[in-house]
Design a protein around this motif. Structure first.
Motif, PDB file in Angstrom:
ATOM      1  N   LEU A 135      64.823 104.225  91.885  1.00 60.59           N
ATOM      2  CA  LEU A 135      66.278 104.284  91.298  1.00 60.59           C
ATOM      3  C   LEU A 135      65.968 105.286  90.248  1.00 60.59           C
ATOM      4  N   LEU A 136      64.806 105.950  89.887  1.00 58.57           N
ATOM      5  CA  LEU A 136      64.669 106.657  88.998  1.00 58.57           C
ATOM      6  C   LEU A 136      64.206 108.014  89.403  1.00 58.57           C
ATOM      7  N   VAL A 137      64.022 108.177  90.851  1.00 60.28           N
ATOM      8  CA  VAL A 137      63.770 109.660  91.402  1.00 60.28           C
ATOM      9  C   VAL A 137      64.861 110.601  91.172  1.00 60.28           C
ATOM     10  N   ASP A 138      66.174 110.346  91.030  1.00 65.20           N
ATOM     11  CA  ASP A 138      67.012 111.341  90.748  1.00 65.20           C
ATOM     12  C   ASP A 138      67.350 111.528  89.194  1.00 65.20           C
ATOM     13  N   GLY A 139      66.378 111.038  88.178  1.00 69.36           N
ATOM     14  CA  GLY A 139      66.499 111.294  86.734  1.00 69.36           C
ATOM     15  C   GLY A 139      66.653 110.068  85.974  1.00 69.36           C
ATOM     16  N   GLY A 184      69.235  98.686  81.565  1.00 65.54           N
ATOM     17  CA  GLY A 184      70.342  97.494  82.028  1.00 65.54           C
ATOM     18  C   GLY A 184      70.812  97.828  83.512  1.00 65.54           C
ATOM     19  N   HIS A 185      70.791  99.236  83.763  1.00 62.72           N
ATOM     20  CA  HIS A 185      71.204  99.702  85.204  1.00 62.72           C
ATOM     21  C   HIS A 185      70.038  98.972  86.125  1.00 62.72           C
ATOM     22  N   ILE A 186      68.948  99.370  85.956  1.00 68.18           N
ATOM     23  CA  ILE A 186      67.729  99.040  86.507  1.00 68.18           C
ATOM     24  C   ILE A 186      67.687  97.587  86.758  1.00 68.18           C
ATOM     25  N   SER A 187      67.817  96.822  85.620  1.00 69.15           N
ATOM     26  CA  SER A 187      67.875  95.511  85.647  1.00 69.15           C
ATOM     27  C   SER A 187      68.865  94.775  86.469  1.00 69.15           C
ATOM     28  N   THR A 188      69.970  95.294  86.546  1.00 71.04           N
ATOM     29  CA  THR A 188      71.060  94.785  87.364  1.00 71.04           C
ATOM     30  C   THR A 188      70.852  95.006  88.810  1.00 71.04           C
ATOM     31  N   VAL A 189      70.543  96.022  89.194  1.00 72.14           N
ATOM     32  CA  VAL A 189      70.018  96.519  90.711  1.00 72.14           C
ATOM     33  C   VAL A 189      69.050  95.566  91.092  1.00 72.14           C
ATOM     34  N   ILE A 190      68.003  95.478  90.379  1.00 75.88           N
ATOM     35  CA  ILE A 190      66.644  94.893  90.889  1.00 75.88           C
ATOM     36  C   ILE A 190      66.974  93.311  90.813  1.00 75.88           C
ATOM     37  N   VAL A 207      54.711  97.703  83.419  1.00 74.97           N
ATOM     38  CA  VAL A 207      53.527  98.051  84.120  1.00 74.97           C
ATOM     39  C   VAL A 207      53.789  99.433  84.648  1.00 74.97           C
ATOM     40  N   LEU A 208      55.007 100.028  84.897  1.00 71.09           N
ATOM     41  CA  LEU A 208      55.067 101.268  85.455  1.00 71.09           C
ATOM     42  C   LEU A 208      54.849 102.056  84.298  1.00 71.09           C
ATOM     43  N   ARG A 209      55.339 101.741  82.791  1.00 70.75           N
ATOM     44  CA  ARG A 209      55.130 102.565  81.557  1.00 70.75           C
ATOM     45  C   ARG A 209      53.554 102.544  81.252  1.00 70.75           C
ATOM     46  N   GLU A 210      52.911 101.305  81.290  1.00 72.59           N
ATOM     47  CA  GLU A 210      51.297 101.417  81.007  1.00 72.59           C
ATOM     48  C   GLU A 210      50.655 101.922  82.290  1.00 72.59           C
ATOM     49  N   GLN A 211      51.101 102.176  83.362  1.00 74.22           N
ATOM     50  CA  GLN A 211      49.869 102.825  84.286  1.00 74.22           C
ATOM     51  C   GLN A 211      50.591 104.208  84.805  1.00 74.22           C
ATOM     52  N   GLY A 212      51.367 104.813  83.680  1.00 72.09           N
ATOM     53  CA  GLY A 212      51.656 106.125  84.001  1.00 72.09           C
ATOM     54  C   GLY A 212      52.661 106.545  84.969  1.00 72.09           C
ATOM     55  N   PHE A 213      53.638 105.838  85.462  1.00 74.72           N
ATOM     56  CA  PHE A 213      54.483 105.934  86.603  1.00 74.72           C
ATOM     57  C   PHE A 213      55.754 106.159  85.875  1.00 74.72           C
ATOM     58  N   ALA A 214      56.079 105.446  84.653  1.00 78.68           N
ATOM     59  CA  ALA A 214      57.529 105.794  84.058  1.00 78.68           C
ATOM     60  C   ALA A 214      57.388 106.206  82.334  1.00 78.68           C
ATOM     61  N   THR A 215      58.367 106.677  82.013  1.00 83.02           N
ATOM     62  CA  THR A 215      58.369 106.855  80.751  1.00 83.02           C
ATOM     63  C   THR A 215      59.675 106.399  80.228  1.00 83.02           C
ATOM     64  N   ALA A 238      71.476 102.298  71.412  1.00 79.71           N
ATOM     65  CA  ALA A 238      70.820 100.727  71.711  1.00 79.71           C
ATOM     66  C   ALA A 238      70.230 100.901  73.197  1.00 79.71           C
ATOM     67  N   ARG A 239      70.402 102.049  73.972  1.00 82.03           N
ATOM     68  CA  ARG A 239      69.731 101.800  75.212  1.00 82.03           C
ATOM     69  C   ARG A 239      68.557 102.519  75.287  1.00 82.03           C
ATOM     70  N   ARG A 240      67.719 101.921  76.429  1.00 84.66           N
ATOM     71  CA  ARG A 240      66.480 102.438  76.705  1.00 84.66           C
ATOM     72  C   ARG A 240      66.399 103.201  77.933  1.00 84.66           C
ATOM     73  N   LEU A 241      66.256 104.568  77.962  1.00 76.56           N
ATOM     74  CA  LEU A 241      66.310 105.365  79.198  1.00 76.56           C
ATOM     75  C   LEU A 241      64.927 105.538  79.854  1.00 76.56           C
ATOM     76  N   TYR A 242      64.945 105.106  81.223  1.00 74.79           N
ATOM     77  CA  TYR A 242      63.512 105.542  82.077  1.00 74.79           C
ATOM     78  C   TYR A 242      63.596 106.424  82.852  1.00 74.79           C
ATOM     79  N   THR A 243      62.510 107.224  83.034  1.00 76.32           N
ATOM     80  CA  THR A 243      62.372 108.157  84.032  1.00 76.32           C
ATOM     81  C   THR A 243      60.943 108.055  84.842  1.00 76.32           C
TER      82      THR A 243
END
Length: 128
Positions: free
Chosen positions: A18-22, A27-33, A50-58, A64-69
């Motif tokens: 879901l993050l590969v395109d940017g 909220g969007h990630i949670s809804t899809v998952i 886990v993805l953040r802590e292991q260096g796979f996502a920031t 009010a939103r949190r954007l992941y990449t």
């Protein structure tokens, strides 16, 4: 935790897809998952952690939103571990590419109109 321990989970792999395109909002990630895997929002948050802590996502806050990449660090770890094994698929994949190109060329050559010198002038041509 090893990079492949992180990637072994299908939920985390899907989040990365879901993050590969940017960037994507949490909220969007949670809804899809939640829809695809039937897990709760807190469970999705744990996977994101886990993805953040292991260096796979920031993550970065945006109001009010949190954007992941995707963070390339974790993926680089996996790539580095795999690099000694690449010889097992690089050669065969290159050979496959060559064979596919040959097949395309052969099909193209067999479907092209005959060269002008191959057309018989003694037989009348049908008009369509």
């Amino acid at each position: 935790m090893h990079a492949f321990d992180v990637l072994s989970d299908p939920v985390r792999r899907r989040i990365l897809e879901l993050l590969v395109d940017g960037e994507a909002p949490a909220g969007h990630i949670s809804t899809v998952i939640e829809q695809e895997f039937g897990i709760s929002q807190p469970a999705v948050s744990q996977h994101l952690r886990v993805l953040r802590e292991q260096g796979f996502a920031t993550v970065r806050p945006a109001g009010a939103r949190r954007l992941y990449t995707v963070d390339p660090h974790g993926l680089q770890q996996a790539s580095e571990w795999l690099s000694p094994f690449e010889r097992f698929w690089r050669g065969p994949l290159a050979a496959l590419g060559t064979e596919l190109s040959r097949g395309k060329r052969a099909r193209r050559m067999s479907t092209e109109d005959p060269a002008p010198e191959e057309v018989s002038l003694s037989e009348p041509q049908e008009k369509e």
